[in-house]
Write a protein that holds these residues in place. Structure first.
Motif, short mmCIF file in Angstrom:
data_model
loop_
_atom_site.label_atom_id
_atom_site.label_comp_id
_atom_site.label_asym_id
_atom_site.label_seq_id
_atom_site.Cartn_x
_atom_site.Cartn_y
_atom_site.Cartn_z
N GLY A 71 43.57 50.75 10.88
CA GLY A 71 44.09 52.11 10.99
C GLY A 71 43.03 53.20 10.86
N LYS A 72 41.78 52.87 11.20
CA LYS A 72 40.70 53.87 11.11
C LYS A 72 40.95 55.04 12.05
CE LYS A 72 37.78 50.65 12.34
NZ LYS A 72 38.60 49.46 12.14
N THR A 73 41.24 54.71 13.32
CA THR A 73 41.36 55.77 14.34
C THR A 73 42.58 56.65 14.06
OG1 THR A 73 40.22 54.37 15.94
CG2 THR A 73 41.52 56.19 16.83
N ILE A 74 43.68 56.02 13.73
CA ILE A 74 44.90 56.81 13.46
C ILE A 74 44.66 57.74 12.27
CG2 ILE A 74 46.15 55.24 11.89
CD1 ILE A 74 48.62 55.69 13.50
N THR A 82 51.94 57.70 18.37
CA THR A 82 51.66 57.37 16.98
C THR A 82 50.36 58.02 16.54
OG1 THR A 82 52.61 55.22 17.47
CG2 THR A 82 51.50 55.45 15.36
N TYR A 83 49.34 57.96 17.39
CA TYR A 83 48.03 58.50 17.02
C TYR A 83 48.10 60.01 16.80
CZ TYR A 83 45.50 54.17 17.92
OH TYR A 83 45.02 52.89 17.85
N LYS A 117 34.43 50.25 21.09
CA LYS A 117 35.85 50.21 21.52
C LYS A 117 36.38 51.64 21.56
CE LYS A 117 37.36 47.29 18.41
NZ LYS A 117 38.34 46.64 17.53
N SER A 169 52.01 54.15 21.50
CA SER A 169 50.96 54.22 20.49
C SER A 169 50.20 55.54 20.57
CB SER A 169 50.03 53.02 20.55
OG SER A 169 49.52 52.87 21.82
N ASP A 228 32.71 54.97 17.16
CA ASP A 228 32.92 53.59 17.59
C ASP A 228 32.57 53.51 19.08
OD1 ASP A 228 33.70 51.07 18.22
OD2 ASP A 228 35.61 51.13 17.14
N ASN A 243 46.87 52.31 4.22
CA ASN A 243 47.63 52.46 5.46
C ASN A 243 48.64 51.32 5.59
OD1 ASN A 243 48.26 53.59 7.99
ND2 ASN A 243 47.01 52.06 9.01
N ASN A 244 49.66 51.59 6.41
CA ASN A 244 50.65 50.55 6.68
C ASN A 244 51.37 50.11 5.41
OD1 ASN A 244 52.01 49.07 8.51
ND2 ASN A 244 50.48 47.46 8.75
N LEU A 283 58.09 48.60 14.40
CA LEU A 283 57.22 49.27 15.37
C LEU A 283 56.20 48.27 15.91
CD1 LEU A 283 56.18 51.93 16.63
CD2 LEU A 283 54.67 52.10 14.68
N PRO A 286 38.76 45.00 11.54
CA PRO A 286 39.36 45.74 12.65
C PRO A 286 40.86 45.97 12.44
CG PRO A 286 38.04 43.90 13.46
CD PRO A 286 38.16 43.73 11.97
N LYS A 287 41.37 46.96 13.13
CA LYS A 287 42.82 47.22 13.23
C LYS A 287 43.50 47.59 11.90
CE LYS A 287 43.21 46.23 17.63
NZ LYS A 287 43.02 47.43 18.42
#
Ligand SMILES: Nc1ncnc2c1ncn2[C@@H]1O[C@H](COP(=O)(O)OP(=O)(O)OP(=O)(O)O)[C@@H](O)[C@H]1O
Ligand SMILES: [Mg+2]
Length: 233
Positions: free
Chosen positions: A53-56, A8-9, A81, A5, A78, A210-211, A231, A50-51
């Motif tokens: 895809g904000k950080t990516i 990925t980032y 986390k 991951s 953030d 995203n995604n 993935l 959450p989750k």
């Protein structure tokens, strides 16, 4: 966070000629076209849940700006986390929370990364309520100082529902980018997040799907070299 991951980032940096890196460059350019003449320097990246895809998105968009010769700062907004220290392999001993509590100077917490022109402020370790820290006068003062030093500031943040951290950041920043997990999020949830952001008068500069199916396929291909395997998320 697994090795996979982290790769990925940092996709735009590690695989700059890929189709996915091109999508982040397109996102950067679309933001430029849609905000022309509006002086958008600070951008908060958020999502409804959450989750999504904000950080990516924050990391790859920041890389795309740095690749276009911009002086870029990524800020870990953030505080609950934190992940930037893992992604960029940095210590998280001091960072934004230490600035907000007045323990350190800005120059002591800004770190260079291995990506040219991209610097990072991690979350840091100073204790306190994240909502209160981000809503403090010190946060606004810090952001205004950073805007003098950088061409673009991208702030990663928690999701809109649940805590008010992002509401504060969105009102302080010039623009808000809403990431939507196209693979799972219901439309009405995304619209509700948009309504909350509009209510607090955040300036929404765009949404990132995203995604999305075609992008997922590219990730699968990249990591499995053609073998059919989803993935791991
Ligand atoms: N388009 C994508 N294709 C493949 N994996 C993805 C994609 N977007 C995100 N992921 C993976 O999904 C997970 C969550 O992504 P990310 O950390 O960016 O989300 P987040 O919204 O910041 O989450 P959190 O709310 O926990 O901060 C990560 O493991 C990331 O690598
Ligand atoms: Mg995140």
């Amino acid at each position: 966070m697994s090795k996979l991951s982290i790769k990925t980032y940092l996709f735009t940096h590690l695989s700059p000629m890929s189709h996915i890196a091109e999508k982040y460059r397109t996102l950067r350019n679309n933001i430029a076209y849609s905000t022309i003449g509006q002086g958008v320097k600070s951008i908060v990246v958020t999502s409804a849940l959450p989750k999504e895809g904000k950080t990516i998105t924050a990391v790859n968009l920041a890389t795309a700006y740095a690749n276009a010769d911009k002086k870029v700062l990524l800020v870990e907004g953030d505080l609950r986390k934190p992940t930037f220290h893992l992604i960029f392999n940095l210590s998280n001993r001091v960072g934004l929370s230490n600035i907000l509590n007045g323990d350190y100077e800005l120059s002591e917490v800004i770190r260079d990364t291995h990506i040219p022109r991209l610097s990072v402020i991690t979350s840091g370790t100073s204790e306190g309520n994240p909502s209160d820290m981000l809503a403090s006068k010190q946060m606004e003062t810090t952001l205004r100082q950073l805007e003098e030093l950088y061409d673009v500031i991208i702030i990663d943040s928690p999701s809109v529902f649940g805590v008010t951290d992002t509401h504060t950041l969105a009102t302080l920043c010039d623009g808000t980018l809403l990431v939507v997990n196209a693979g799972s999020l219901k439309q009405e949830v995304a619209l509700e997040a948009k309504a909350i952001l509009e209510k607090i008068q955040a300036r929404i500069i765009g949404a990132v799907l995203n995604n999305e199916k075609s992008v997922r396929k590219d990730y699968d291909y990249y990591y499995t070299k053609g073998k059919r395997r989803q993935l791991a998320k």
